[in-house]
Design an enzyme around this catalytic site. Structure first.
Site, PDB file in Angstrom:
ATOM      1  CB  SER A  92     -25.841  53.658  21.129  1.00 16.33           C
ATOM      2  OG  SER A  92     -26.078  55.038  21.306  1.00 16.33           O
ATOM      3  CG  HIS A 122     -16.029  48.866  16.423  1.00 14.63           C
ATOM      4  ND1 HIS A 122     -15.809  49.255  17.724  1.00 14.63           N
ATOM      5  CD2 HIS A 122     -16.896  47.825  16.494  1.00 14.63           C
ATOM      6  CE1 HIS A 122     -16.504  48.482  18.547  1.00 14.63           C
ATOM      7  NE2 HIS A 122     -17.174  47.611  17.835  1.00 14.63           N
TER       8      HIS A 122
END
EC number: 6.5.1.8
Length: 524
Positions: A423, A447
């Site tokens: 993130s 992923h």
């Protein structure tokens, strides 16, 4: 900066709204009692047994550690009838009902999506004429993927230029919803790109020939047909080549922060802590989205609607419509390869502009480029027999084992690289595939971090201003087209990527090679 959710051990979570179902404790979490007989917890996964959903052809499996398991159970407990998406657990089970399915899996970063969860993997056996290909199992951003370029720069070389470089990258690489490039492609160029992929850029002198070697499928999927891509889809892609887009797409300048496997890292040209790399995450933009929408509409109108979930409606892979979707999807995938390649061209030019050295002198070689939204024809061992399959990976990365013939020669000793973005403001990872992963997950791994809360809830519970301020405190140069939307991509909106990649390693489906941390983040 708070999402309103803080992970904890053995926490009992109450439903958002009252649910008239009897609840039961399941490994420290409350779930509907009716689900309990069909769920089994192992040390690295959740097994969903046949019978959880009527029509399941076999058990399904979701890789998770304790904290990720809690999130899955929380979502299962709080799912509401009539919601846009079912819980991730239910979606993974739903996929196990599809014709021809060998197994339905979910990676540790999985969260609810359209049809398949984002993080879902499923292989359909092609010796079954009814085996389906499902647009909802690929996703709307066809061949969304990640590439990593290395350099011979260190963090000390780049530190005096961070703001200048961030500004130049934002200027040279358009990003944001509906953004367009300065170039409008002709019909001929569109056809060539959707047929040739990254090769088209090499011919034009916009990419290096060696880039083809270090790109999944060598940057071009042969079995494509641009003529199956609608004019509406073409129109959306005509002026978007070389653009990032929005949402979780990004361009990051990163430093190598930790090396776990020195030999594997060395094979990739990564030699030391502080080395500067560039990570690019994007896909096929509006073109791929429209291709998916066109074929979702076709599947629903011309096929028997899936009785379990209309979002899983697909067509037999070997049918005329199945092949049309597959070839149109591949055309969109080729566009995505070219898109990431064009962004790389602009990145190389920008580094040359800022550092007054050529990209070759800066050693700006492509480490690898991976897809994580795609369906591919592959062969896998099933019960000791090699079976031809169509493998759907939606928010999942192919991670083939060492010596696999389709990976570059330089990486055959270590396995296929799998690039995992974290993130915004956290770290990213490079993984490699394993032999165990070939057996357990059809050569697939995670992923990214995976969303923990929706964009809507992130905007409600997290302050965008605080996200921007937090990035400043971390010393990260953030360039975002619309700062008001920063909360959508806040760290608190995502799972912990470290837990995700470590779960994959614990499950044996991939190995961690090195970790990267961002210095510059460019987003839409």
């Amino acid at each position: 900066m708070s999402s309103g959710y803080k992970p904890g051990k053995k926490r009992i979570i109450q439903p958002i709204q009252p649910i008239k179902k009897e609840l039961i404790d399941f490994h420290g979490c409350q779930i509907p009692k009716e689900c309990e007989p069909y769920l089994e917890r192992t040390n690295v996964s959740l097994i969903i047994k046949k019978g959880f959903i009527n029509g399941m052809k076999n058990d399904a499996e979701m890789f998770c550690n304790e904290d990720l398991f809690e999130l899955l159970m929380n979502e299962l407990l709080n799912e509401q009838p009539g919601a846009s998406f079912s819980s991730c657990v239910r979606q993974t089970a739903n996929v196990a009902t599809l014709p021809g399915v060998i197994k339905s899996l979910a990676m540790p970063d999985a969260h609810s999506g359209y049809g398949f969860s984002i993080g879902g993997v499923a292989a359909m056996r092609l010796d079954d004429p009814n085996a389906v290909i499902c647009p909802g199992g690929v996703g709307f951003d066809i061949n969304c993927g990640v590439r990593l370029l290395r350099t011979n720069l260190d963090d000390k070389d780049i530190e005096p230029h961070l703001a200048e470089l961030a500004d130049a990258l934002q200027k040279n690489i358009p990003s944001g919803v509906g953004t367009t490039s300065t170039q409008t492609l002709t019909e001929k160029e569109m056809n060539e790109i959707m047929n040739e992929g990254l090769e088209w850029l090499v011919k034009k002198g916009l990419a290096w020939k060696e880039d083809l070697v270090y790109c999944e499928e060598n940057g071009r999927i042969i079995n494509s047909d641009p003529h199956l891509v609608s004019q509406k889809a073409r129109g959306r892609g005509r002026n978007q080549l070389g653009t990032l887009g929005s949402g979780n797409h990004y361009l990051e300048i990163q430093r190598v922060d930790e090396i776990m496997d020195k030999e594997a890292a060395k094979q990739m040209g990564i030699s030391h802590i502080g080395q500067i790399c560039i990570m690019i995450h994007c896909g096929s933009r509006g073109l791929g989205h429209q291709v998916c929408q066109d074929f979702v509409d076709m599947c629903v109108s011309q096929s028997n609607k899936n009785e379990v979930d209309i979002q899983l409606t697909g067509v037999p892979f070997q049918s005329d419509n199945g092949q049309k979707y597959f070839k149109a999807m591949n055309a969109a995938a080729n566009y995505a390869f070219a898109n990431r390649g064009m962004i790389s061209y602009h990145v190389r030019c920008t580094f040359e502009q800022v550092f007054q050295k050529s990209p070759k002198d800066l050693d700006m070689h492509l480490v690898y480029d991976v897809c994580h939204n795609i369906a591919k024809e592959e062969s896998h061992l099933v019960d000791g027999k090699e079976i031809k399959c169509i493998v759907h990976r939606k928010g999942a990365t192919r991670a083939f084992a060492p010596l696999n013939p389709v990976i570059p020669d330089a990486y055959k000793p270590i396995g296929q690289p799998a690039i995992i973005g974290g993130s915004m403001g956290t770290c990213s990872y490079m993984l490699v595939g394993t032999q165990e992963g070939m057996k357990k997950s059809f050569g697939s791994t995670c992923h990214g971090a995976g969303r923990k809360i929706s964009r809507v809830n992130a905007m409600k519970n997290i302050s965008s201003d605080s996200v921007v301020e937090e990035m400043k405190k971390k010393g990260i140069e953030l360039r975002i087209t619309d700062p008001k939307l920063a909360a959508e991509e806040a760290d608190d909106a995502y799972k912990d990527v470290k837990e995700v990649v470590e779960t994959c390693q614990s499950a044996g489906i991939s190995r961690i090679v090195f970790k990267l941390k961002p210095l510059i983040v460019v987003k839409g």
